[in-house]
Design a protein around this motif. Sequence first.
Motif, PDB file in Angstrom:
ATOM      1  N   PRO A 174      11.876  -6.541  16.466  1.00  0.00           N
ATOM      2  CA  PRO A 174      11.318  -5.555  17.403  1.00  0.00           C
ATOM      3  C   PRO A 174      12.359  -4.968  18.345  1.00  0.00           C
ATOM      4  O   PRO A 174      12.266  -3.787  18.696  1.00  0.00           O
ATOM      5  CB  PRO A 174      10.274  -6.361  18.174  1.00  0.00           C
ATOM      6  CG  PRO A 174       9.945  -7.507  17.319  1.00  0.00           C
ATOM      7  CD  PRO A 174      11.143  -7.810  16.497  1.00  0.00           C
ATOM      8  N   MET A 175      13.332  -5.788  18.765  1.00  0.00           N
ATOM      9  CA  MET A 175      14.314  -5.249  19.705  1.00  0.00           C
ATOM     10  C   MET A 175      15.140  -4.145  19.060  1.00  0.00           C
ATOM     11  O   MET A 175      15.462  -3.138  19.688  1.00  0.00           O
ATOM     12  CB  MET A 175      15.217  -6.387  20.192  1.00  0.00           C
ATOM     13  CG  MET A 175      16.118  -5.997  21.328  1.00  0.00           C
ATOM     14  SD  MET A 175      15.185  -5.420  22.734  1.00  0.00           S
ATOM     15  CE  MET A 175      15.169  -6.880  23.726  1.00  0.00           C
ATOM     16  N   ARG A 176      15.480  -4.319  17.780  1.00  0.00           N
ATOM     17  CA  ARG A 176      16.239  -3.268  17.096  1.00  0.00           C
ATOM     18  C   ARG A 176      15.382  -2.019  16.902  1.00  0.00           C
ATOM     19  O   ARG A 176      15.867  -0.893  17.010  1.00  0.00           O
ATOM     20  CB  ARG A 176      16.740  -3.786  15.752  1.00  0.00           C
ATOM     21  CG  ARG A 176      17.759  -4.868  15.954  1.00  0.00           C
ATOM     22  CD  ARG A 176      18.371  -5.318  14.668  1.00  0.00           C
ATOM     23  NE  ARG A 176      19.336  -6.365  14.954  1.00  0.00           N
ATOM     24  CZ  ARG A 176      19.945  -7.071  14.025  1.00  0.00           C
ATOM     25  NH1 ARG A 176      19.677  -6.856  12.756  1.00  0.00           N
ATOM     26  NH2 ARG A 176      20.807  -7.984  14.360  1.00  0.00           N
ATOM     27  N   VAL A 177      14.090  -2.242  16.604  1.00  0.00           N
ATOM     28  CA  VAL A 177      13.177  -1.096  16.484  1.00  0.00           C
ATOM     29  C   VAL A 177      13.120  -0.338  17.811  1.00  0.00           C
ATOM     30  O   VAL A 177      13.158   0.906  17.840  1.00  0.00           O
ATOM     31  CB  VAL A 177      11.775  -1.578  16.066  1.00  0.00           C
ATOM     32  CG1 VAL A 177      10.804  -0.431  16.049  1.00  0.00           C
ATOM     33  CG2 VAL A 177      11.828  -2.208  14.693  1.00  0.00           C
ATOM     34  N   ALA A 178      13.060  -1.101  18.925  1.00  0.00           N
ATOM     35  CA  ALA A 178      13.014  -0.444  20.239  1.00  0.00           C
ATOM     36  C   ALA A 178      14.286   0.356  20.476  1.00  0.00           C
ATOM     37  O   ALA A 178      14.239   1.479  20.995  1.00  0.00           O
ATOM     38  CB  ALA A 178      12.832  -1.494  21.333  1.00  0.00           C
ATOM     39  N   THR A 179      15.438  -0.204  20.091  1.00  0.00           N
ATOM     40  CA  THR A 179      16.694   0.523  20.280  1.00  0.00           C
ATOM     41  C   THR A 179      16.708   1.807  19.453  1.00  0.00           C
ATOM     42  O   THR A 179      17.145   2.866  19.928  1.00  0.00           O
ATOM     43  CB  THR A 179      17.877  -0.367  19.891  1.00  0.00           C
ATOM     44  OG1 THR A 179      17.648  -1.667  20.387  1.00  0.00           O
ATOM     45  CG2 THR A 179      19.158   0.172  20.459  1.00  0.00           C
ATOM     46  N   ALA A 180      16.200   1.718  18.209  1.00  0.00           N
ATOM     47  CA  ALA A 180      16.139   2.921  17.365  1.00  0.00           C
ATOM     48  C   ALA A 180      15.233   3.974  17.994  1.00  0.00           C
ATOM     49  O   ALA A 180      15.568   5.166  18.005  1.00  0.00           O
ATOM     50  CB  ALA A 180      15.643   2.552  15.969  1.00  0.00           C
ATOM     51  N   LEU A 181      14.085   3.515  18.556  1.00  0.00           N
ATOM     52  CA  LEU A 181      13.166   4.475  19.180  1.00  0.00           C
ATOM     53  C   LEU A 181      13.813   5.115  20.406  1.00  0.00           C
ATOM     54  O   LEU A 181      13.660   6.321  20.641  1.00  0.00           O
ATOM     55  CB  LEU A 181      11.868   3.768  19.566  1.00  0.00           C
ATOM     56  CG  LEU A 181      10.795   4.649  20.195  1.00  0.00           C
ATOM     57  CD1 LEU A 181      10.478   5.825  19.306  1.00  0.00           C
ATOM     58  CD2 LEU A 181       9.536   3.879  20.484  1.00  0.00           C
ATOM     59  N   ILE A 182      14.548   4.313  21.191  1.00  0.00           N
ATOM     60  CA  ILE A 182      15.222   4.870  22.371  1.00  0.00           C
ATOM     61  C   ILE A 182      16.231   5.934  21.943  1.00  0.00           C
ATOM     62  O   ILE A 182      16.314   7.012  22.535  1.00  0.00           O
ATOM     63  CB  ILE A 182      15.907   3.741  23.172  1.00  0.00           C
ATOM     64  CG1 ILE A 182      14.849   2.892  23.861  1.00  0.00           C
ATOM     65  CG2 ILE A 182      16.863   4.316  24.195  1.00  0.00           C
ATOM     66  CD1 ILE A 182      15.400   1.664  24.529  1.00  0.00           C
ATOM     67  N   SER A 183      16.988   5.648  20.864  1.00  0.00           N
ATOM     68  CA  SER A 183      17.975   6.649  20.437  1.00  0.00           C
ATOM     69  C   SER A 183      17.259   7.913  19.957  1.00  0.00           C
ATOM     70  O   SER A 183      17.703   9.030  20.265  1.00  0.00           O
ATOM     71  CB  SER A 183      18.867   6.080  19.340  1.00  0.00           C
ATOM     72  OG  SER A 183      18.127   5.874  18.174  1.00  0.00           O
ATOM     73  N   THR A 184      16.134   7.759  19.238  1.00  0.00           N
ATOM     74  CA  THR A 184      15.377   8.944  18.819  1.00  0.00           C
ATOM     75  C   THR A 184      14.933   9.759  20.025  1.00  0.00           C
ATOM     76  O   THR A 184      15.043  10.987  20.040  1.00  0.00           O
ATOM     77  CB  THR A 184      14.145   8.509  18.008  1.00  0.00           C
ATOM     78  OG1 THR A 184      14.584   7.799  16.871  1.00  0.00           O
ATOM     79  CG2 THR A 184      13.348   9.698  17.560  1.00  0.00           C
ATOM     80  N   MET A 185      14.430   9.068  21.060  1.00  0.00           N
ATOM     81  CA  MET A 185      13.958   9.794  22.252  1.00  0.00           C
ATOM     82  C   MET A 185      15.094  10.515  22.957  1.00  0.00           C
ATOM     83  O   MET A 185      14.928  11.642  23.441  1.00  0.00           O
ATOM     84  CB  MET A 185      13.282   8.818  23.203  1.00  0.00           C
ATOM     85  CG  MET A 185      11.925   8.387  22.737  1.00  0.00           C
ATOM     86  SD  MET A 185      11.328   7.024  23.698  1.00  0.00           S
ATOM     87  CE  MET A 185       9.663   6.918  23.094  1.00  0.00           C
ATOM     88  N   VAL A 186      16.269   9.871  23.021  1.00  0.00           N
ATOM     89  CA  VAL A 186      17.399  10.527  23.688  1.00  0.00           C
ATOM     90  C   VAL A 186      17.832  11.754  22.890  1.00  0.00           C
ATOM     91  O   VAL A 186      18.126  12.820  23.464  1.00  0.00           O
ATOM     92  CB  VAL A 186      18.552   9.524  23.872  1.00  0.00           C
ATOM     93  CG1 VAL A 186      19.795  10.242  24.367  1.00  0.00           C
ATOM     94  CG2 VAL A 186      18.156   8.450  24.854  1.00  0.00           C
ATOM     95  N   PHE A 187      17.850  11.642  21.561  1.00  0.00           N
ATOM     96  CA  PHE A 187      18.199  12.804  20.740  1.00  0.00           C
ATOM     97  C   PHE A 187      17.186  13.931  20.948  1.00  0.00           C
ATOM     98  O   PHE A 187      17.546  15.114  21.020  1.00  0.00           O
ATOM     99  CB  PHE A 187      18.258  12.419  19.266  1.00  0.00           C
ATOM    100  CG  PHE A 187      19.543  11.756  18.869  1.00  0.00           C
ATOM    101  CD1 PHE A 187      20.749  12.357  19.142  1.00  0.00           C
ATOM    102  CD2 PHE A 187      19.541  10.536  18.232  1.00  0.00           C
ATOM    103  CE1 PHE A 187      21.939  11.753  18.781  1.00  0.00           C
ATOM    104  CE2 PHE A 187      20.714   9.913  17.864  1.00  0.00           C
ATOM    105  CZ  PHE A 187      21.919  10.533  18.138  1.00  0.00           C
ATOM    106  N   LEU A 188      15.892  13.566  21.045  1.00  0.00           N
ATOM    107  CA  LEU A 188      14.876  14.596  21.291  1.00  0.00           C
ATOM    108  C   LEU A 188      15.098  15.250  22.649  1.00  0.00           C
ATOM    109  O   LEU A 188      14.919  16.463  22.801  1.00  0.00           O
ATOM    110  CB  LEU A 188      13.478  13.981  21.229  1.00  0.00           C
ATOM    111  CG  LEU A 188      12.933  13.725  19.829  1.00  0.00           C
ATOM    112  CD1 LEU A 188      11.549  13.127  19.918  1.00  0.00           C
ATOM    113  CD2 LEU A 188      12.873  15.004  19.045  1.00  0.00           C
ATOM    114  N   GLY A 189      15.501  14.442  23.641  1.00  0.00           N
ATOM    115  CA  GLY A 189      15.841  15.013  24.943  1.00  0.00           C
ATOM    116  C   GLY A 189      16.969  16.029  24.815  1.00  0.00           C
ATOM    117  O   GLY A 189      16.945  17.092  25.445  1.00  0.00           O
ATOM    118  N   GLY A 190      17.962  15.718  23.986  1.00  0.00           N
ATOM    119  CA  GLY A 190      19.053  16.665  23.751  1.00  0.00           C
ATOM    120  C   GLY A 190      18.547  17.950  23.118  1.00  0.00           C
ATOM    121  O   GLY A 190      18.969  19.053  23.487  1.00  0.00           O
TER     122      GLY A 190
END
Lengths: 100, 172
Positions: free
Chosen positions: B34-50
Amino acid sequence: MDKVQLLLSLAIALFSIGLLGVIVRRNLLVMLMCMELMLNGVNLSLVTFAHQMGEMVGAVLVFLIFVVATAEIAVAIPIVLLLVKRKHSLDLGAYMDLKG
Amino acid sequence: MIESALGRLDDVLLLIFAAGALVGALLMIVLREPMRVATALISTMVFLGGIYGLLGVHFIAAFQVLIYVGAVMVFMVYVIMMLDPRDPAIQQPFSKMLVPGVVGFVLLIFVLVGATWKQAPAPLPGVAEGFGLQQFAVAFLRQYWLQFELTSVLLVAAIVAAVAVVKLHRRG
């Protein structure tokens, strides 16, 4: 490929991947995160359309979705914690007796 | 010359951000812990912010990073750290619905892309330039004030519900 088409395809992909995650994963927390991914896909499509049409209503809807997502997590996480406290498992199979 | 180079830079950045978001989302399905999944989701959200920043809606980009990454995902990471990492759900990450889920996923992609591919709306001339916080705030408080007030009701309901869930557990 047009910019709008690229962004809409990305939004569709994010939403579908989120739905796939909710269906195929077993971990409760991972399923919650996949639901967040679905909301993000919807947000991206709303922003794309708002940008395209020059309308403000898309941005307002995105803001409202932010609020709903936050409220959803604030309620869902305590429920997950209580479930885990009772069954000692994050596995979805442990909650089969909740089926109606 | 410089203008066209900057325009192309925008397109390249948009492609990079979109690819990053897509890879992050795919990693969420594949990764086990789950922690790696959370990290992947955070990176997706940051890319969407970009991507939102590139589209000119900077305040939504800021909200994306502040609310989603800063509040929701930090909350999620706390919960993952609180719970037991050696859970049976980690050994066996996929449920029995794997094959129907993938079939439905492919069909859904097929239908949605087929429906939106040719009918993307044309940009209205002169308005698709992005909009600032000022217009957003004015539109919000002039036209959409009722929705704005309703969100406060929703938040109060969520707070009451969260407190009630915890209290119910203590009493039981």
